[in-house]
Design an enzyme around this catalytic site. Sequence first.
Site, PDB file in Angstrom:
ATOM      1  N   SER A 156      -5.592   9.001  -0.530  1.00  0.00           N
ATOM      2  CA  SER A 156      -6.250   8.297   0.687  1.00  0.00           C
ATOM      3  C   SER A 156      -5.001   7.501   1.432  1.00  0.00           C
ATOM      4  O   SER A 156      -5.111   7.409   2.719  1.00  0.00           O
ATOM      5  CB  SER A 156      -7.150   7.394   0.242  1.00  0.00           C
ATOM      6  OG  SER A 156      -8.315   8.372  -0.226  1.00  0.00           O
ATOM      7  N   HIS A 220      -5.895   1.799   2.233  1.00  0.00           N
ATOM      8  CA  HIS A 220      -6.457   2.751   3.434  1.00  0.00           C
ATOM      9  C   HIS A 220      -5.781   1.811   4.407  1.00  0.00           C
ATOM     10  O   HIS A 220      -5.036   2.421   5.452  1.00  0.00           O
ATOM     11  CB  HIS A 220      -7.744   2.712   3.253  1.00  0.00           C
ATOM     12  CG  HIS A 220      -8.505   3.486   2.389  1.00  0.00           C
ATOM     13  ND1 HIS A 220      -9.651   3.859   2.339  1.00  0.00           N
ATOM     14  CD2 HIS A 220      -8.009   4.290   1.390  1.00  0.00           C
ATOM     15  CE1 HIS A 220     -10.088   4.704   1.257  1.00  0.00           C
ATOM     16  NE2 HIS A 220      -8.764   4.795   0.652  1.00  0.00           N
TER      17      HIS A 220
END
Length: 261
Positions: A156, A220
């Site tokens: 991610s 993220h």
Amino acid sequence: MIGEFEKWRTAAHGSVHGSVRRSVRAQSAPVTYGLIAVCCLLFVIGPASGLNPGYGTGDALLTAQRAYFRRWGVVPADLFTGAPRAALTPATALFVHGSWVHLLGNMLFLYVFGAMTEERLGHLEFALFYLGCGCLALLGYAAANADSQQTLVGASGAISAILGAFLYLFPGARVTSLFPFLFFLPLRFPAWLTLPFWAALQWAAAGRASSGPGVAYLAHVVGFGLGFAYAWVRYRRTTATPSRGTTPGPPAERPGRLDRE
């Protein structure tokens, strides 16, 4: 926020001659599709999928999964000890996923946003960008949680970097988004609206994150910021001030516990 998107590129031949819609072909993004294939293959043959009988079942499978994640994932408390094996985990963790949902969610985002970003950056640059930003995102999370024994795995951070670069490179691309609070109705918004909204949600979630297991939202946020900054530094001069004698580019399309990214 998932789904299809459109890319509109202005065709320039000494002067601008209208808009041309162009789709991205699979063969134009070998790195993107190669990364998807590698991640899926490693997941299927690893213990997390539950498909490899060599890892056993029940408690034996759970033990194998914990050992697998700890060996190949990032453990912040171990990362800064200077151990050679731990130093490699920011790279290996990018190819390890904790569950089918974790894998499919990441690969869907990589599939949707990776091809156009790779086409714009070029294959080699995109590969280095993916690995570099992904490792730095994991390191950023580990530095902020240096005493944590949780194991961090997943792509991610690297995929968030792709989203950041995509925002700068294709701000007008239309993204079909699904929002739970709107009963998952498919709505189409430009990337300049959808992606910053997604990044803001990650930032808010990172601020509320506890020490328990869950999603590494901070990775993220770090990845998204790195991706946007890279694209801005890489392309702002070439789009703003084209060199003399060259055709200007298209101005409208500028460029313990398991913690899952």
